[in-house]
Enzyme design. Sequence first.
Site, mmCIF file in Angstrom:
data_model
loop_
_atom_site.group_PDB
_atom_site.id
_atom_site.type_symbol
_atom_site.label_atom_id
_atom_site.label_comp_id
_atom_site.label_asym_id
_atom_site.label_seq_id
_atom_site.Cartn_x
_atom_site.Cartn_y
_atom_site.Cartn_z
ATOM 1 N N ASP A 245 2.480 -5.076 3.034
ATOM 2 C CA ASP A 245 2.650 -4.921 1.653
ATOM 3 C C ASP A 245 3.806 -4.741 0.887
ATOM 4 O O ASP A 245 3.948 -4.162 -0.249
ATOM 5 C CB ASP A 245 1.446 -3.871 1.286
ATOM 6 C CG ASP A 245 1.809 -2.490 1.840
ATOM 7 O OD1 ASP A 245 2.963 -2.457 2.580
ATOM 8 O OD2 ASP A 245 1.049 -1.492 1.748
ATOM 9 N N GLU A 246 4.794 -5.064 1.617
ATOM 10 C CA GLU A 246 6.209 -4.840 0.936
ATOM 11 C C GLU A 246 6.821 -6.179 0.449
ATOM 12 O O GLU A 246 6.534 -7.364 1.431
ATOM 13 C CB GLU A 246 7.178 -4.413 1.911
ATOM 14 C CG GLU A 246 6.563 -2.830 2.459
ATOM 15 C CD GLU A 246 7.562 -2.111 3.516
ATOM 16 O OE1 GLU A 246 8.171 -2.986 4.266
ATOM 17 O OE2 GLU A 246 7.629 -1.006 3.623
#
Length: 334
Positions: A245-246
């Site tokens: 989720d980066e």
Amino acid sequence: MKAPHRPADEAPRLAALHALDILDTAPEERFDRLTRLARGLFDVPIALVSLVDAHRQWFKSRQGLEACETSRDSSFCGHSILGDEIFLVPDASRDERFADNPLVTGEPRIRFYAGCPLRLPCGSKVGTLCLIDRVPRSLGEHELALLRDLAQMAEQELAAVQIATTDEATQLSNRRGFGVLARQALGLCRRLERSASLLYLDLDAFKSINDRFGHAEGDRALKAFALRLRGAVRASDVVGRLGGDEFAVLATDATADGVQRTAERLRRELREYNRAAGRGYDIGFSYGSVAFDPDRHVDIADLLEEADARMYAEKRARQAVREQRHAVAGAALS
């Protein structure tokens, strides 16, 4: 006007080009991100990945040009594939080969051209990565080196020697692809003394979306976020999903305040999306931003490390505020 000669290996060259099965295909992000980056880094109105067919040059990727192809006889790229080095035309209006060329006397009114031949592993030169400006100009040695590097990436894509630079779920650059493009951009910024800033983003509570709604819904959230992230930044910015989720954005000619404003604009767009989508969860994010300092940041890894630390500091601060609010609310009810 001087039409380009046909190279000695024209027949096998055309066979190799046609074997790629790429002519007249739809645009692809893996080529478009290169021409967007080239256009932004070199500050030119037009950047192209051009493929030279038997009687035409066709543009697999084009930035700043409406036409999808032009005649080979009037093409600059037809000249470019005749050599091994970058083909430079500083001022086409003063060059006897091009002064009366319809692409010079009419639209797009080419004055400056720089084309780096694109070679397949078999040796055939099938096209170029080229830059076009409507005013005369030149390129320094460092800029020529950067154009060669970008052309090499285009060669790798054309030859289907995949270096795995695209994230399948979001169609953004993955960590490796982001690193390659970001290093090129930072190198140019360092040499030309231009500013750059990095924005590092991490989705809030993404694991809970997967846990509560399933991984298919998690993928939907990633795609929705990536789409709005791409819409919030400039076309020349390097954008990537670093994993999980980066995400990260490297913006050239931008300050840390500028990318912070980009992050806030993205937050507003996500709030509107969350209200309209009604998926049972909200997509939110924390971020850290840092300005490129050539004296402190040797490579993109240094920028990522510092921005990552700032992002987690913001995430912890926001979590502390939420916990305090919950504690106050609980105390009011007791």
